[in-house]
Write a protein that holds these residues in place. Structure first.
Motif, mmCIF file in Angstrom:
data_model
loop_
_atom_site.group_PDB
_atom_site.id
_atom_site.type_symbol
_atom_site.label_atom_id
_atom_site.label_comp_id
_atom_site.label_asym_id
_atom_site.label_seq_id
_atom_site.Cartn_x
_atom_site.Cartn_y
_atom_site.Cartn_z
ATOM 1 N N THR A 17 0.843 -1.193 0.000
ATOM 2 C CA THR A 17 0.000 0.000 0.000
ATOM 3 C C THR A 17 0.879 1.245 0.000
ATOM 4 O OG1 THR A 17 -1.690 -1.204 1.256
ATOM 5 C CG2 THR A 17 -1.915 1.181 1.138
ATOM 6 N N GLN A 27 1.643 4.162 -3.121
ATOM 7 C CA GLN A 27 1.686 5.620 -2.996
ATOM 8 C C GLN A 27 2.959 6.180 -3.627
ATOM 9 O OE1 GLN A 27 1.121 6.995 1.013
ATOM 10 N NE2 GLN A 27 0.712 9.086 0.375
ATOM 11 N N SER A 78 -3.818 8.004 -8.924
ATOM 12 C CA SER A 78 -4.442 7.670 -7.641
ATOM 13 C C SER A 78 -3.756 6.428 -7.098
ATOM 14 C CB SER A 78 -5.954 7.437 -7.769
ATOM 15 O OG SER A 78 -6.244 6.193 -8.390
ATOM 16 N N ASP A 84 -4.248 3.344 -3.617
ATOM 17 C CA ASP A 84 -5.040 2.902 -2.467
ATOM 18 C C ASP A 84 -4.640 1.478 -2.130
ATOM 19 O OD1 ASP A 84 -7.114 2.670 -0.469
ATOM 20 O OD2 ASP A 84 -8.294 4.107 -1.635
ATOM 21 N N TYR A 93 -9.984 0.317 -2.246
ATOM 22 C CA TYR A 93 -10.268 1.024 -3.492
ATOM 23 C C TYR A 93 -11.742 0.994 -3.869
ATOM 24 C CZ TYR A 93 -8.670 3.143 -7.863
ATOM 25 O OH TYR A 93 -8.422 4.013 -8.905
ATOM 26 N N PRO A 133 -12.894 5.403 -4.096
ATOM 27 C CA PRO A 133 -11.810 5.771 -5.013
ATOM 28 C C PRO A 133 -11.831 5.064 -6.359
ATOM 29 C CG PRO A 133 -10.972 5.509 -2.789
ATOM 30 C CD PRO A 133 -12.389 5.037 -2.765
#
Length: 387
Positions: free
Chosen positions: A241, A245, A262, A264, A269, A273
Protein backbone atom coordinates in the motif's frame (compact mmCIF):
# COMPACT_ATOMS: atom_id res chain seq x y z
CA UNK A 1 15.68 4.11 -22.62
CA UNK A 2 18.17 1.79 -20.94
CA UNK A 3 19.82 0.94 -24.26
CA UNK A 4 20.13 4.52 -25.53
CA UNK A 5 23.46 6.32 -25.56
CA UNK A 6 24.24 9.02 -23.01
CA UNK A 7 24.06 11.66 -25.74
CA UNK A 8 20.62 10.47 -26.83
CA UNK A 9 19.38 10.52 -23.24
CA UNK A 10 20.85 13.97 -22.59
CA UNK A 11 18.95 15.29 -25.60
CA UNK A 12 15.78 13.96 -23.98
CA UNK A 13 16.65 15.38 -20.56
CA UNK A 14 16.65 11.85 -19.18
CA UNK A 15 20.25 10.68 -18.78
CA UNK A 16 20.45 11.14 -14.99
CA UNK A 17 17.15 9.49 -14.06
CA UNK A 18 17.64 6.61 -16.49
CA UNK A 19 21.07 5.82 -15.06
CA UNK A 20 19.85 6.13 -11.48
CA UNK A 21 17.01 3.68 -12.04
CA UNK A 22 19.30 1.20 -13.77
CA UNK A 23 22.04 1.22 -11.12
CA UNK A 24 19.78 0.16 -8.25
CA UNK A 25 20.63 -3.58 -8.22
CA UNK A 26 24.28 -2.65 -7.70
CA UNK A 27 23.29 -0.20 -4.98
CA UNK A 28 21.28 -2.86 -3.15
CA UNK A 29 24.35 -5.04 -2.99
CA UNK A 30 26.30 -2.04 -1.70
CA UNK A 31 23.60 -1.38 0.89
CA UNK A 32 23.85 -4.88 2.28
CA UNK A 33 27.59 -4.35 2.67
CA UNK A 34 26.98 -1.04 4.47
CA UNK A 35 24.67 -2.90 6.84
CA UNK A 36 27.25 -5.66 7.42
CA UNK A 37 30.11 -3.20 7.92
CA UNK A 38 28.16 -1.25 10.57
CA UNK A 39 26.48 -4.21 12.28
CA UNK A 40 28.38 -3.76 15.57
CA UNK A 41 27.56 -0.04 15.75
CA UNK A 42 23.91 -0.74 14.98
CA UNK A 43 23.64 -3.39 17.70
CA UNK A 44 25.28 -1.10 20.28
CA UNK A 45 22.97 1.76 19.34
CA UNK A 46 19.84 -0.42 19.57
CA UNK A 47 20.92 -1.90 22.90
CA UNK A 48 21.34 1.58 24.34
CA UNK A 49 17.98 2.64 22.93
CA UNK A 50 16.23 -0.37 24.40
CA UNK A 51 17.65 0.48 27.82
CA UNK A 52 16.00 3.92 27.85
CA UNK A 53 12.81 2.78 29.55
CA UNK A 54 10.34 0.03 30.35
CA UNK A 55 8.18 -1.70 27.77
CA UNK A 56 8.48 -1.63 24.01
CA UNK A 57 10.60 1.01 22.31
CA UNK A 58 8.63 3.04 19.78
CA UNK A 59 10.38 3.17 16.41
CA UNK A 60 9.16 6.18 14.44
CA UNK A 61 10.00 5.95 10.73
CA UNK A 62 9.88 9.49 9.43
CA UNK A 63 10.53 11.54 6.32
CA UNK A 64 8.66 13.76 3.88
CA UNK A 65 7.27 12.80 0.48
CA UNK A 66 9.10 9.77 -0.90
CA UNK A 67 11.16 9.56 2.31
CA UNK A 68 7.88 9.23 4.20
CA UNK A 69 6.80 6.39 1.93
CA UNK A 70 9.98 4.52 2.88
CA UNK A 71 8.53 4.11 6.36
CA UNK A 72 5.07 3.31 5.04
CA UNK A 73 6.58 0.50 2.98
CA UNK A 74 8.90 -1.14 5.51
CA UNK A 75 6.88 -0.67 8.73
CA UNK A 76 4.07 -3.02 7.70
CA UNK A 77 6.55 -5.78 6.89
CA UNK A 78 8.49 -5.24 10.11
CA UNK A 79 5.35 -5.55 12.22
CA UNK A 80 5.45 -9.15 11.06
CA UNK A 81 9.18 -9.81 10.57
CA UNK A 82 10.71 -7.54 13.20
CA UNK A 83 11.08 -8.04 16.96
CA UNK A 84 7.66 -6.76 17.96
CA UNK A 85 8.18 -7.77 21.59
CA UNK A 86 10.88 -5.10 21.70
CA UNK A 87 9.74 -2.55 19.10
CA UNK A 88 6.51 -0.80 18.12
CA UNK A 89 6.99 0.31 14.51
CA UNK A 90 5.15 3.50 13.49
CA UNK A 91 5.50 5.38 10.19
CA UNK A 92 4.84 9.09 10.82
CA UNK A 93 5.68 11.83 8.29
CA UNK A 94 8.01 14.62 9.38
CA UNK A 95 5.36 17.01 8.11
CA UNK A 96 2.93 15.57 10.67
CA UNK A 97 5.46 15.58 13.52
CA UNK A 98 6.38 19.19 12.85
CA UNK A 99 2.85 20.50 12.40
CA UNK A 100 1.10 18.59 15.22
CA UNK A 101 3.77 16.93 17.42
CA UNK A 102 1.55 16.01 20.36
CA UNK A 103 -0.84 14.19 18.05
CA UNK A 104 1.94 11.77 17.07
CA UNK A 105 4.62 11.69 19.78
CA UNK A 106 4.00 10.51 23.34
CA UNK A 107 6.45 12.11 25.79
CA UNK A 108 6.64 9.06 28.06
CA UNK A 109 7.45 6.53 25.33
CA UNK A 110 11.11 5.59 24.87
CA UNK A 111 11.54 6.35 21.18
CA UNK A 112 13.93 5.84 18.29
CA UNK A 113 13.35 8.38 15.54
CA UNK A 114 14.53 6.86 12.25
CA UNK A 115 14.94 9.77 9.83
CA UNK A 116 14.98 8.97 6.11
CA UNK A 117 16.48 11.72 3.97
CA UNK A 118 18.05 11.84 0.53
CA UNK A 119 19.73 15.24 1.02
CA UNK A 120 19.21 15.76 4.74
CA UNK A 121 18.50 19.42 4.02
CA UNK A 122 14.71 19.49 4.03
CA UNK A 123 13.46 21.90 6.72
CA UNK A 124 11.01 19.33 8.09
CA UNK A 125 13.73 16.67 8.45
CA UNK A 126 15.79 18.94 10.65
CA UNK A 127 12.81 20.32 12.56
CA UNK A 128 11.41 16.85 13.33
CA UNK A 129 14.63 15.96 15.16
CA UNK A 130 14.53 19.12 17.24
CA UNK A 131 10.85 18.73 18.06
CA UNK A 132 11.34 15.10 19.11
CA UNK A 133 14.07 16.29 21.49
CA UNK A 134 11.64 18.80 22.97
CA UNK A 135 8.65 16.49 23.25
CA UNK A 136 9.98 13.02 24.07
CA UNK A 137 11.71 12.35 27.39
CA UNK A 138 13.92 9.47 26.22
CA UNK A 139 14.78 9.58 22.54
CA UNK A 140 17.56 8.48 20.21
CA UNK A 141 18.05 9.15 16.53
CA UNK A 142 18.94 6.77 13.71
CA UNK A 143 19.61 8.77 10.55
CA UNK A 144 19.54 6.92 7.23
CA UNK A 145 20.59 9.40 4.60
CA UNK A 146 22.41 9.58 1.28
CA UNK A 147 24.30 12.87 1.69
CA UNK A 148 27.41 12.99 3.90
CA UNK A 149 27.45 16.78 3.50
CA UNK A 150 23.74 17.21 4.29
CA UNK A 151 22.74 19.10 7.41
CA UNK A 152 21.10 16.06 9.00
CA UNK A 153 24.36 14.11 8.86
CA UNK A 154 26.63 17.04 9.73
CA UNK A 155 24.57 18.34 12.65
CA UNK A 156 24.22 14.84 14.14
CA UNK A 157 27.90 13.96 13.90
CA UNK A 158 28.71 14.84 17.53
CA UNK A 159 25.37 13.85 19.05
CA UNK A 160 25.88 10.91 21.46
CA UNK A 161 22.22 9.98 21.01
CA UNK A 162 22.47 9.68 17.23
CA UNK A 163 23.79 7.12 14.76
CA UNK A 164 24.07 8.15 11.12
CA UNK A 165 24.28 5.56 8.35
CA UNK A 166 25.21 6.87 4.91
CA UNK A 167 24.37 5.48 1.47
CA UNK A 168 26.28 8.05 -0.63
CA UNK A 169 26.01 6.35 -4.03
CA UNK A 170 22.22 6.49 -3.68
CA UNK A 171 22.18 10.30 -3.47
CA UNK A 172 20.11 10.75 -6.64
CA UNK A 173 21.02 13.81 -8.66
CA UNK A 174 17.80 13.71 -10.66
CA UNK A 175 14.61 15.33 -9.45
CA UNK A 176 12.83 12.13 -8.50
CA UNK A 177 14.02 9.85 -5.71
CA UNK A 178 14.69 6.38 -7.12
CA UNK A 179 17.77 4.63 -5.69
CA UNK A 180 17.55 6.70 -2.52
CA UNK A 181 14.03 5.35 -1.91
CA UNK A 182 14.88 1.71 -2.53
CA UNK A 183 18.21 1.77 -0.66
CA UNK A 184 16.85 3.52 2.43
CA UNK A 185 13.95 1.06 2.46
CA UNK A 186 16.36 -1.85 2.23
CA UNK A 187 18.74 -0.62 4.93
CA UNK A 188 15.94 -0.04 7.45
CA UNK A 189 14.51 -3.47 6.67
CA UNK A 190 17.89 -5.15 7.13
CA UNK A 191 18.41 -3.42 10.49
CA UNK A 192 15.13 -4.49 12.06
CA UNK A 193 14.33 -7.79 10.29
CA UNK A 194 14.92 -10.75 12.63
CA UNK A 195 15.95 -13.08 9.78
CA UNK A 196 19.57 -14.27 9.79
CA UNK A 197 22.16 -12.25 7.92
CA UNK A 198 22.71 -15.27 5.68
CA UNK A 199 19.04 -15.25 4.73
CA UNK A 200 19.03 -11.49 4.21
CA UNK A 201 22.04 -11.74 1.92
CA UNK A 202 20.31 -14.45 -0.12
CA UNK A 203 17.22 -12.24 -0.50
CA UNK A 204 19.32 -9.26 -1.58
CA UNK A 205 21.10 -11.41 -4.16
CA UNK A 206 17.71 -12.46 -5.55
CA UNK A 207 16.25 -8.95 -5.76
CA UNK A 208 19.40 -7.71 -7.49
CA UNK A 209 18.86 -10.33 -10.19
CA UNK A 210 15.21 -9.33 -10.45
CA UNK A 211 16.12 -5.65 -10.73
CA UNK A 212 18.48 -6.38 -13.62
CA UNK A 213 15.65 -8.32 -15.24
CA UNK A 214 13.44 -5.22 -15.09
CA UNK A 215 16.03 -3.33 -17.14
CA UNK A 216 16.25 -6.16 -19.67
CA UNK A 217 12.45 -6.26 -20.04
CA UNK A 218 11.92 -2.56 -20.74
CA UNK A 219 10.08 -3.29 -23.99
CA UNK A 220 7.47 -5.30 -22.10
CA UNK A 221 6.89 -2.41 -19.70
CA UNK A 222 6.72 0.02 -22.63
CA UNK A 223 3.92 -2.06 -24.17
CA UNK A 224 1.65 -1.19 -21.24
CA UNK A 225 1.91 2.48 -22.24
CA UNK A 226 1.09 1.98 -25.91
CA UNK A 227 -2.51 3.20 -25.70
CA UNK A 228 -4.06 6.63 -25.32
CA UNK A 229 -4.35 6.91 -21.53
CA UNK A 230 -4.37 9.89 -19.18
CA UNK A 231 -4.83 8.24 -15.77
CA UNK A 232 -2.79 5.75 -13.75
CA UNK A 233 -3.65 4.08 -10.47
CA UNK A 234 -1.53 1.83 -8.25
CA UNK A 235 -2.92 -0.58 -5.69
CA UNK A 236 -1.38 -2.91 -3.13
CA UNK A 237 -1.89 -4.53 0.26
CA UNK A 238 0.26 -4.53 3.38
CA UNK A 239 3.65 -2.99 2.62
CA UNK A 240 2.59 -2.61 -0.97
CA UNK A 241 0.00 0.00 0.00
CA UNK A 242 2.87 2.35 0.84
CA UNK A 243 4.64 1.21 -2.31
CA UNK A 244 1.55 2.09 -4.36
CA UNK A 245 1.69 5.62 -3.00
CA UNK A 246 5.34 5.97 -3.99
CA UNK A 247 4.69 4.52 -7.48
CA UNK A 248 1.86 6.97 -8.16
CA UNK A 249 4.01 9.88 -6.95
CA UNK A 250 6.69 8.98 -9.50
CA UNK A 251 4.10 9.20 -12.30
CA UNK A 252 2.84 12.54 -10.96
CA UNK A 253 6.32 14.04 -10.50
CA UNK A 254 7.94 12.95 -13.74
CA UNK A 255 4.92 13.88 -15.89
CA UNK A 256 4.52 17.22 -14.07
CA UNK A 257 0.87 16.44 -13.34
CA UNK A 258 -0.04 15.86 -17.00
CA UNK A 259 -1.28 12.37 -16.10
CA UNK A 260 -3.74 12.04 -13.23
CA UNK A 261 -2.87 9.49 -10.56
CA UNK A 262 -4.44 7.67 -7.64
CA UNK A 263 -3.41 4.98 -5.18
CA UNK A 264 -5.04 2.90 -2.47
CA UNK A 265 -5.10 -0.46 -0.78
CA UNK A 266 -6.65 -3.25 -2.80
CA UNK A 267 -9.61 -3.61 -0.47
CA UNK A 268 -9.99 0.11 0.18
CA UNK A 269 -10.27 1.02 -3.49
CA UNK A 270 -13.85 -0.14 -3.79
CA UNK A 271 -15.03 2.33 -1.17
CA UNK A 272 -15.29 5.33 -3.49
CA UNK A 273 -11.81 5.77 -5.01
CA UNK A 274 -12.59 3.20 -7.71
CA UNK A 275 -14.68 6.00 -9.30
CA UNK A 276 -11.35 7.26 -10.65
CA UNK A 277 -11.14 4.41 -13.19
CA UNK A 278 -12.35 4.96 -16.73
CA UNK A 279 -11.47 3.69 -20.20
CA UNK A 280 -8.31 5.84 -20.27
CA UNK A 281 -6.92 4.47 -17.01
CA UNK A 282 -4.08 2.04 -16.45
CA UNK A 283 -4.48 0.07 -13.22
CA UNK A 284 -1.37 -1.56 -11.74
CA UNK A 285 -1.60 -3.91 -8.77
CA UNK A 286 1.39 -5.05 -6.70
CA UNK A 287 0.55 -8.66 -5.80
CA UNK A 288 1.60 -9.88 -2.36
CA UNK A 289 3.12 -13.34 -1.89
CA UNK A 290 1.38 -13.95 1.42
CA UNK A 291 -1.27 -16.53 0.44
CA UNK A 292 -4.04 -14.93 2.50
CA UNK A 293 -3.35 -11.35 1.40
CA UNK A 294 -2.80 -12.42 -2.20
CA UNK A 295 -6.45 -13.44 -2.48
CA UNK A 296 -7.57 -9.85 -2.01
CA UNK A 297 -5.05 -8.54 -4.55
CA UNK A 298 -6.28 -11.02 -7.13
CA UNK A 299 -9.90 -10.20 -6.31
CA UNK A 300 -9.50 -6.53 -7.23
CA UNK A 301 -7.49 -7.40 -10.36
CA UNK A 302 -10.14 -9.82 -11.55
CA UNK A 303 -12.95 -7.43 -10.65
CA UNK A 304 -11.57 -4.42 -12.54
CA UNK A 305 -10.43 -6.56 -15.45
CA UNK A 306 -13.74 -8.40 -15.58
CA UNK A 307 -15.76 -5.19 -15.45
CA UNK A 308 -13.83 -3.85 -18.44
CA UNK A 309 -13.79 -0.36 -16.94
CA UNK A 310 -10.03 0.29 -17.33
CA UNK A 311 -7.95 0.54 -20.48
CA UNK A 312 -5.56 -2.01 -18.96
CA UNK A 313 -5.37 -3.90 -15.68
CA UNK A 314 -1.84 -5.11 -15.00
CA UNK A 315 -0.47 -7.27 -12.20
CA UNK A 316 3.11 -6.92 -10.97
CA UNK A 317 3.78 -10.30 -9.41
CA UNK A 318 5.95 -13.35 -8.89
CA UNK A 319 4.91 -16.66 -10.43
CA UNK A 320 3.27 -17.85 -7.24
CA UNK A 321 0.02 -19.76 -7.55
CA UNK A 322 -2.64 -18.60 -7.86
CA UNK A 323 -1.43 -15.83 -10.16
CA UNK A 324 -3.25 -13.22 -12.23
CA UNK A 325 -3.85 -14.92 -15.57
CA UNK A 326 -4.18 -11.86 -17.78
CA UNK A 327 -1.79 -8.96 -18.44
CA UNK A 328 1.07 -9.06 -15.94
CA UNK A 329 4.71 -8.30 -15.37
CA UNK A 330 5.70 -11.61 -13.78
CA UNK A 331 9.01 -12.53 -12.20
CA UNK A 332 9.55 -16.24 -12.84
CA UNK A 333 12.11 -18.66 -11.50
CA UNK A 334 12.83 -17.04 -8.15
CA UNK A 335 12.14 -18.00 -4.57
CA UNK A 336 8.88 -16.48 -3.36
CA UNK A 337 10.16 -13.41 -1.54
CA UNK A 338 8.72 -11.60 1.50
CA UNK A 339 7.21 -8.23 0.74
CA UNK A 340 9.93 -6.25 2.50
CA UNK A 341 12.41 -7.31 -0.18
CA UNK A 342 10.07 -7.87 -3.12
CA UNK A 343 9.09 -4.20 -2.85
CA UNK A 344 12.41 -3.18 -4.41
CA UNK A 345 12.21 -4.86 -7.84
CA UNK A 346 8.49 -4.07 -7.86
CA UNK A 347 9.18 -0.34 -7.49
CA UNK A 348 11.74 -0.54 -10.29
CA UNK A 349 8.88 -1.55 -12.56
CA UNK A 350 6.92 1.48 -11.37
CA UNK A 351 9.91 3.79 -11.82
CA UNK A 352 10.39 2.54 -15.36
CA UNK A 353 6.71 3.15 -16.13
CA UNK A 354 7.14 6.71 -14.85
CA UNK A 355 10.30 7.33 -16.87
CA UNK A 356 8.73 6.10 -20.10
CA UNK A 357 5.52 8.00 -19.45
CA UNK A 358 7.40 11.23 -18.79
CA UNK A 359 8.98 11.01 -22.22
CA UNK A 360 5.63 9.98 -23.74
CA UNK A 361 3.97 13.23 -22.59
CA UNK A 362 6.89 15.35 -23.80
CA UNK A 363 8.43 16.08 -20.42
CA UNK A 364 12.08 15.93 -19.34
CA UNK A 365 12.45 13.35 -16.53
CA UNK A 366 15.59 14.92 -15.01
CA UNK A 367 13.95 18.34 -14.65
CA UNK A 368 10.21 17.63 -14.77
CA UNK A 369 9.05 20.91 -13.18
CA UNK A 370 10.26 23.66 -15.54
CA UNK A 371 8.42 26.39 -13.65
CA UNK A 372 10.05 25.46 -10.34
CA UNK A 373 6.67 24.81 -8.73
CA UNK A 374 8.28 21.89 -6.91
CA UNK A 375 11.95 21.42 -6.17
CA UNK A 376 14.42 18.63 -5.49
CA UNK A 377 14.77 19.97 -1.93
CA UNK A 378 11.57 21.59 -0.72
CA UNK A 379 11.60 25.38 -0.42
CA UNK A 380 9.36 28.00 1.16
CA UNK A 381 8.73 26.14 4.44
CA UNK A 382 8.41 28.20 7.63
CA UNK A 383 9.21 26.29 10.81
CA UNK A 384 7.39 27.84 13.74
CA UNK A 385 8.86 27.53 17.23
CA UNK A 386 7.22 25.01 19.56
CA UNK A 387 6.40 26.81 22.79
Amino acid sequence: MFEKSTDELKAMGADITTAEIAQQPDLWEDTFQIYADHKAEIETFLAEANAMGEGRTVVVFTGAGTSDYVGDTCASYLRRAGDTDTYDFKPIATTDIVSAPYDYLRPADPTIVVSFARSGNSPESLAAVQIAKQVVKNVKFLNITCAPEGRLAVESADDPDALTLLIPRANDKGFAMTGSFSCMTLLATLIFDTASDEQKKAWVDEIAKMGREVIAREDEIASYLAGDFNRVTYLGSGSFTGLAQEAQLKILELAHGLVATSWDSCMGYRHGPKSFVDDKTLVFVFVNNDPYTRQYDLDILNEIDGDGIAQKTIAIQQDVEPAFEHEAFTFSGYEALPEGYLALPFIMVGQTVSLLNSVRVGNTPDTPSPTGTVNRVVKGVTIHPLG
